[in-house]
Scaffold this motif. Structure first.
Motif, PDB file in Angstrom:
ATOM      1  N   GLY A 236      50.876  59.045  61.565  1.00 47.49           N
ATOM      2  CA  GLY A 236      49.461  59.335  61.733  1.00 47.49           C
ATOM      3  C   GLY A 236      48.812  58.735  62.957  1.00 47.49           C
ATOM      4  N   HIS A 237      49.462  57.780  63.622  1.00 50.02           N
ATOM      5  CA  HIS A 237      48.835  57.078  64.740  1.00 50.02           C
ATOM      6  C   HIS A 237      48.786  57.927  66.007  1.00 50.02           C
ATOM      7  CE1 HIS A 237      49.994  53.544  62.269  1.00 50.02           C
ATOM      8  NE2 HIS A 237      48.905  53.018  62.784  1.00 50.02           N
ATOM      9  N   ASN A 238      47.678  57.853  66.700  1.00 49.06           N
ATOM     10  CA  ASN A 238      47.555  58.296  68.079  1.00 49.06           C
ATOM     11  C   ASN A 238      47.543  57.055  68.980  1.00 49.06           C
ATOM     12  OD1 ASN A 238      47.189  61.324  68.013  1.00 49.06           O
ATOM     13  ND2 ASN A 238      45.545  60.706  66.617  1.00 49.06           N
ATOM     14  N   VAL A 239      47.330  57.279  70.268  1.00 46.77           N
ATOM     15  CA  VAL A 239      47.371  56.172  71.226  1.00 46.77           C
ATOM     16  C   VAL A 239      45.941  55.777  71.595  1.00 46.77           C
ATOM     17  CG1 VAL A 239      48.198  55.379  73.469  1.00 46.77           C
ATOM     18  CG2 VAL A 239      49.578  56.988  72.133  1.00 46.77           C
ATOM     19  N   GLY A 240      45.494  54.661  71.079  1.00 48.48           N
ATOM     20  CA  GLY A 240      44.154  54.149  71.357  1.00 48.48           C
ATOM     21  C   GLY A 240      43.945  52.865  70.586  1.00 48.48           C
ATOM     22  N   VAL A 241      43.102  51.993  71.087  1.00 47.73           N
ATOM     23  CA  VAL A 241      42.922  50.688  70.438  1.00 47.73           C
ATOM     24  C   VAL A 241      42.316  50.827  69.045  1.00 47.73           C
ATOM     25  CG1 VAL A 241      42.768  49.405  72.602  1.00 47.73           C
ATOM     26  CG2 VAL A 241      40.680  50.357  71.580  1.00 47.73           C
ATOM     27  N   GLU A 242      41.618  51.948  68.767  1.00 49.97           N
ATOM     28  CA  GLU A 242      41.074  52.113  67.418  1.00 49.97           C
ATOM     29  C   GLU A 242      42.183  52.203  66.380  1.00 49.97           C
ATOM     30  OE1 GLU A 242      40.695  56.348  69.218  1.00 49.97           O
ATOM     31  OE2 GLU A 242      40.869  54.267  69.887  1.00 49.97           O
ATOM     32  N   TYR A 243      43.367  52.679  66.794  1.00 51.36           N
ATOM     33  CA  TYR A 243      44.491  52.785  65.863  1.00 51.36           C
ATOM     34  C   TYR A 243      45.148  51.435  65.615  1.00 51.36           C
ATOM     35  CZ  TYR A 243      43.774  57.735  66.405  1.00 51.36           C
ATOM     36  OH  TYR A 243      43.198  58.981  66.410  1.00 51.36           O
ATOM     37  N   LEU A 244      44.746  50.430  66.365  1.00 49.11           N
ATOM     38  CA  LEU A 244      45.154  49.058  66.094  1.00 49.11           C
ATOM     39  C   LEU A 244      44.122  48.337  65.220  1.00 49.11           C
ATOM     40  CD1 LEU A 244      46.386  48.027  69.672  1.00 49.11           C
ATOM     41  CD2 LEU A 244      47.770  48.863  67.759  1.00 49.11           C
ATOM     42  N   GLY A 245      43.054  49.056  64.861  1.00 51.04           N
ATOM     43  CA  GLY A 245      42.026  48.460  64.016  1.00 51.04           C
ATOM     44  C   GLY A 245      41.079  47.548  64.737  1.00 51.04           C
ATOM     45  N   ARG A 246      40.852  47.837  66.034  1.00 50.67           N
ATOM     46  CA  ARG A 246      40.024  46.927  66.837  1.00 50.67           C
ATOM     47  C   ARG A 246      38.772  47.619  67.377  1.00 50.67           C
ATOM     48  NH1 ARG A 246      45.375  44.801  70.061  1.00 50.67           N
ATOM     49  NH2 ARG A 246      46.417  43.953  68.225  1.00 50.67           N
ATOM     50  N   LYS A 247      38.284  48.594  66.617  1.00 55.37           N
ATOM     51  CA  LYS A 247      37.118  49.321  67.090  1.00 55.37           C
ATOM     52  C   LYS A 247      36.191  49.613  65.911  1.00 55.37           C
ATOM     53  CE  LYS A 247      36.131  52.821  70.589  1.00 55.37           C
ATOM     54  NZ  LYS A 247      36.703  53.890  71.422  1.00 55.37           N
ATOM     55  N   GLY A 409      53.859  61.933  57.710  1.00 52.02           N
ATOM     56  CA  GLY A 409      53.760  62.705  58.947  1.00 52.02           C
ATOM     57  C   GLY A 409      52.350  62.795  59.454  1.00 52.02           C
ATOM     58  N   SER A 410      52.003  63.970  60.022  1.00 52.88           N
ATOM     59  CA  SER A 410      50.719  64.131  60.705  1.00 52.88           C
ATOM     60  C   SER A 410      49.753  65.057  59.982  1.00 52.88           C
ATOM     61  CB  SER A 410      50.958  64.690  62.114  1.00 52.88           C
ATOM     62  OG  SER A 410      51.469  66.017  62.054  1.00 52.88           O
ATOM     63  N   ALA A 411      50.182  65.719  58.895  1.00 57.96           N
ATOM     64  CA  ALA A 411      49.371  66.776  58.280  1.00 57.96           C
ATOM     65  C   ALA A 411      48.379  66.229  57.266  1.00 57.96           C
ATOM     66  CB  ALA A 411      50.283  67.801  57.618  1.00 57.96           C
ATOM     67  N   ASN A 412      47.143  66.673  57.371  1.00 57.92           N
ATOM     68  CA  ASN A 412      46.098  66.358  56.405  1.00 57.92           C
ATOM     69  C   ASN A 412      46.026  67.441  55.340  1.00 57.92           C
ATOM     70  OD1 ASN A 412      45.121  64.067  57.980  1.00 57.92           O
ATOM     71  ND2 ASN A 412      44.286  65.590  59.391  1.00 57.92           N
ATOM     72  N   LEU A 413      45.299  67.154  54.268  1.00 59.47           N
ATOM     73  CA  LEU A 413      45.074  68.155  53.225  1.00 59.47           C
ATOM     74  C   LEU A 413      43.795  68.924  53.544  1.00 59.47           C
ATOM     75  CD1 LEU A 413      47.378  67.014  51.436  1.00 59.47           C
ATOM     76  CD2 LEU A 413      45.862  67.368  49.495  1.00 59.47           C
ATOM     77  N   ASP A 414      43.849  69.709  54.617  1.00 56.58           N
ATOM     78  CA  ASP A 414      42.686  70.527  54.972  1.00 56.58           C
ATOM     79  C   ASP A 414      43.148  71.818  55.633  1.00 56.58           C
ATOM     80  OD1 ASP A 414      43.446  69.740  57.521  1.00 56.58           O
ATOM     81  OD2 ASP A 414      41.642  68.598  57.948  1.00 56.58           O
ATOM     82  N   ASN A 415      42.231  72.748  55.755  1.00 56.73           N
ATOM     83  CA  ASN A 415      42.554  74.057  56.293  1.00 56.73           C
ATOM     84  C   ASN A 415      43.051  73.979  57.724  1.00 56.73           C
ATOM     85  OD1 ASN A 415      42.401  77.082  55.940  1.00 56.73           O
ATOM     86  ND2 ASN A 415      41.089  76.848  57.743  1.00 56.73           N
ATOM     87  N   ARG A 416      42.548  73.004  58.469  1.00 62.67           N
ATOM     88  CA  ARG A 416      42.982  72.869  59.863  1.00 62.67           C
ATOM     89  C   ARG A 416      44.473  72.564  59.935  1.00 62.67           C
ATOM     90  NH1 ARG A 416      41.053  73.116  64.301  1.00 62.67           N
ATOM     91  NH2 ARG A 416      38.944  73.378  63.504  1.00 62.67           N
ATOM     92  N   SER A 417      44.946  71.632  59.136  1.00 63.65           N
ATOM     93  CA  SER A 417      46.375  71.346  59.123  1.00 63.65           C
ATOM     94  C   SER A 417      47.170  72.482  58.496  1.00 63.65           C
ATOM     95  CB  SER A 417      46.654  70.047  58.354  1.00 63.65           C
ATOM     96  OG  SER A 417      46.307  68.913  59.120  1.00 63.65           O
ATOM     97  N   PHE A 418      46.621  73.111  57.455  1.00 65.32           N
ATOM     98  CA  PHE A 418      47.343  74.174  56.768  1.00 65.32           C
ATOM     99  C   PHE A 418      47.590  75.381  57.672  1.00 65.32           C
ATOM    100  CE2 PHE A 418      45.333  72.827  52.460  1.00 65.32           C
ATOM    101  CZ  PHE A 418      46.183  71.738  52.407  1.00 65.32           C
ATOM    102  N   ARG A 419      46.603  75.725  58.530  1.00 61.38           N
ATOM    103  CA  ARG A 419      46.687  77.012  59.216  1.00 61.38           C
ATOM    104  C   ARG A 419      46.413  76.978  60.719  1.00 61.38           C
ATOM    105  NH1 ARG A 419      44.434  77.701  54.217  1.00 61.38           N
ATOM    106  NH2 ARG A 419      45.668  79.081  52.893  1.00 61.38           N
ATOM    107  N   LEU A 420      45.816  75.927  61.239  1.00 62.74           N
ATOM    108  CA  LEU A 420      45.362  75.959  62.625  1.00 62.74           C
ATOM    109  C   LEU A 420      46.098  74.992  63.536  1.00 62.74           C
ATOM    110  CD1 LEU A 420      41.507  76.115  61.928  1.00 62.74           C
ATOM    111  CD2 LEU A 420      43.059  78.025  62.360  1.00 62.74           C
ATOM    112  N   ASN A 421      46.506  73.865  63.013  1.00 63.54           N
ATOM    113  CA  ASN A 421      47.145  72.840  63.846  1.00 63.54           C
ATOM    114  C   ASN A 421      48.661  72.960  63.843  1.00 63.54           C
ATOM    115  OD1 ASN A 421      44.691  71.667  64.428  1.00 63.54           O
ATOM    116  ND2 ASN A 421      44.951  69.929  63.053  1.00 63.54           N
TER     117      ASN A 421
END
Length: 477
Positions: A236-247, A409-421
Motif C-alpha cells: 500500500g505504500h507510495n513514496v512520500g514522508v506521509e507514508y512514514l507517518g510524519r505528516k 496489495g494495492s487494491a481498495n474495496l471501491d469502484n475505482r479499484s474494481f474497474r478503473l485502476n
C-alpha cells in the motif's frame, strides 16, 4: 454586449442538448447500471452543474484503449514468449490449493516454493526496499502511483542513481496523475544519471496525453519494486514522508507491504513489463525464469486493470469472500463496494462467517470518507462487524481468509479499484503467514472502535444528508 433573455435561453437550451447527448453517451459507455443511471439523471436534470464533471470523471472505458492495450500485451508476449513456471522449480505448480477461478481469471498459475514476509508500516517497508535496492547487481524495477520530491523521494532517487552508475539497469515508472506534482527536474536528473524513467499515461500520443489531463479516471495504482528478478515488494505504500507517518493530521500512518521471493516474483514482474511496454513500446531486459526461494508458500499473483476482459479486481474479492468458511477480515481505507462484493459479504454473514472490516476514523478525502462511512453503517446493519482505526489513518489493503489464506496489495474495496485502476494483489495460502497476518490485524482491531447500529441516527441531520449525497458519487469514487 449584455446577455439578453434570448441569449440566455439559447445558452440553456444548448446546455440541455449537450446534457442529453452526454446522457446517451453515459448509458452506452459507463460500465455499471448504477453509474449509468446516476450520470444520465444528473446530466438530464442539471447539465449546467454536471457536464464538466462528466467530462473529467465520467468515462469508465478508454476510447480505444482496451483493445489497444490487449494488442500491445499480445505483441509483448509474442516477443518474449510464455513464462516456464516449472523451470528450476520441481513441483512449483500446484492446482489443488483452492481459488482455482483466479488462475483462469489472471492467466497465471498458483505457484509453490515462494517466501512472503510482512512489512508493517513505512519505516520497515522502506528500510527493506532500500537495502534490497543497494544490493541489486543486474536490474531494478520501481513503479509507484505517487512519488514526492521530498526527503524520502530524494533518498530513493539517490539510490537509483548510485545503482545506475554501478552498471545496474534501472527502470522507473510513475503514474502521471498520482505524481502530478513531481517536478520535471526529478525525472530529468534520473535520466541524466542513466535511469530509464517514464510516466505511465493512458494515452501515448502528445495530443491525447494533453486531453488525458482532463480525464482523471484511469490511474496506475500499482506499487512494485523488483530486484534482479529474485525479490519483489508490493503493498500500500507510495513514496512520500506521509507514508512514514510524519505528516499530520493523518499520522501515524498505518500501512502494510510484503517482501516476496520465489516464482511469484516473475508474475509480479510481468505486470510491470506490460505497463512498461504500453508506456514506452519497449521490453525491459529482465529475468524470465523463476529463482528458488528456499520457502514453500503457495501464491497467486492477481494483477487487474480496465483492459481486463472480466472485472478481475471485483471478482477477486468475491472469490476470497465466498471461499471463507470461518472468517474473512478485510482492512481498507475506502469501503465503497459494488453490489457483487457487498452481496458476498452479506451472504458470508448468513453462512455464519466472522466478517470484519477495518476502516479509517480520519479522512484524507472528504467525499470518499463520507460515502465510506455510510456504506459502513449499511454493513453493520447487515451483521458485518465494522471497526474504525483510532491512532491515525489506515491505508493498508489486507484480506485474511480462515486460518490459511491471506492477500496483500494495492487494491481498495471501491469502484475505482474494481474497474478503473491498475492494481496488483498477492494471495498466499500458508498457515504460518496467515497466523502472522492474524496477529497483525488483532493488534489493529485492538486499536479500533466498533461501529454500532444506532450510531447513524445520532449523527447531525446535515451530516446524514452529506453522506447520502457523497454516496451518489460512488460509481466514480
Amino acid at each position: 454586449m449584455s446577455l439578453t433573455p434570448f441569449h440566455l435561453g439559447s445558452l440553456l437550451a444548448l446546455l440541455h442538448l449537450l446534457g442529453i447527448l452526454a446522457a446517451i453517451h453515459a448509458i452506452l459507455t459507463v460500465r455499471t447500471s448504477q453509474g449509468a443511471v446516476a450520470w444520465a439523471v444528473s446530466l438530464l436534470a442539471a447539465p449546467y452543474f454536471t457536464l464538466i464533471p462528466y467530462l473529467i470523471l465520467g468515462r469508465s472505458k478508454f476510447s480505444g484503449y482496451v483493445e489497444a492495450r490487449r494488442q500491445r500485451n499480445r505483441l509483448m508476449h509474442s516477443r518474449v514468449g510464455e513464462i516456464d513456471w516449472h523451470a528450476g522449480q520441481p513441483g512449483a505448480l500446484q492446482r489443488n490449493v483452492g481459488f482455482s477461478a483466479l488462475t483462469r481469471l489472471t492467466g497465471m498459475p498458483f505457484t509453490a516454493n515462494n517466501g512472503v514476509r510482512l512489512l508493517i508500516n513505512g519505516d520497515a517497508t522502506f528500510a527493506a526496499i532500500f537495502e534490497a535496492l543497494r544490493r541489486a547487481r543486474s536490474y531494478i524495477i520501481v513503479q509507484f502511483f505517487i512519488v514526492h520530491d521530498d526527503a524520502l523521494g530524494r533518498e530513493l532517487q539517490q539510490i537509483l542513481l548510485e545503482r545506475a552508475a554501478a552498471g545496474v539497469k534501472v527502470y522507473f515508472l510513475y503514474d502521471s496523475i498520482g505524481s502530478y506534482d513531481l517536478p520535471a527536474q526529478y525525472t530529468e536528473t534520473l535520466r541524466d544519471g542513466g535511469v530509464h524513467a517514464h510516466a505511465f499515461a493512458t494515452q501515448r500520443s502528445l495530443i491525447k496525453r494533453f486531453l488525458n489531463r482532463f480525464q482523471l479516471n484511469f490511474r496506475n495504482h500499482r506499487k512494485i519494486v523488483v530486484i534482479d528478478g529474485d525479490r519483489a515488494f508490493i503493498g500500500g505504500h507510495n513514496v512520500g514522508v506521509e507514508y512514514l507517518g510524519r505528516k499530520p493530521p493523518l499520522s501515524p500512518w498505518r500501512d502494510t507491504h510484503i517482501d516476496v521471493t520465489g516464482p511469484a516474483v516473475i508474475g509480479i514482474q510481468r505486470a510491470f513489463v506490460e505497463d512498461w511496454h504500453w508506456a514506452t513500446g519497449e521490453i525491459p531486459s529482465v529475468k524470465r525464469l523463476p529463482a528458488p526461494s528456499g520457502a514453500s508458500m503457495h501464491c497467486q499473483v492477481v494483477p487487474s486493470g480496465p483492459a481486463d476482459r472480466l472485472e478481475t479486481c471485483s471478482l477477486f474479492f468475491v472469490e476470497c469472500i465466498n471461499a471463507a468458511e470461518q472468517r474473512v477480515w478485510i482492512t481498507t481505507p475506502y469501503f465503497i463496494p459494488d453490489e457483487a462484493v457487498f452481496s458476498a459479504l452479506r451472504l458470508a454473514v448468513l453462512r455464519g462467517v466472522d466478517v470484519r472490516l477495518l476502516i479509517p476514523s480520519r479522512r484524507d478525502h472528504y467525499v470518499v470518507f463520507e460515502a465510506t462511512t455510510l456504506y459502513a453503517y449499511d454493513a453493520v446493519r447487515a451483521g458485518i462487524q465494522v471497526y474504525q482505526y483510532q491512532p491515525g489513518f489506515v491505508h493498508q489493503k489486507v484480506v485474511l481468509i480462515d486460518d490459511a489464506a491471506a492477500a496483500v496489495g494495492s487494491a481498495n474495496l471501491d469502484n475505482r479499484s474494481f474497474r478503473l485502476n491498475f492494481e496488483i494483489m498477492l494471495l498466499t495460502v500458508d498457515d504460518v503467514f496467515a497466523k502472522d497476518v492474524e496477529h497483525m490485524l488483532d493488534t489493529d482491531f485492538a486499536q479500533a472502535r466498533p461501529m454500532t447500529r444506532d450510531a447513524y441516527y445520532r449523527l447531525p441531520f446535515w451530516r446524514r444528508i452529506a453522506m447520502h449525497v457523497a454516496r451518489l458519487f460512488a460509481p466514480i469514487l
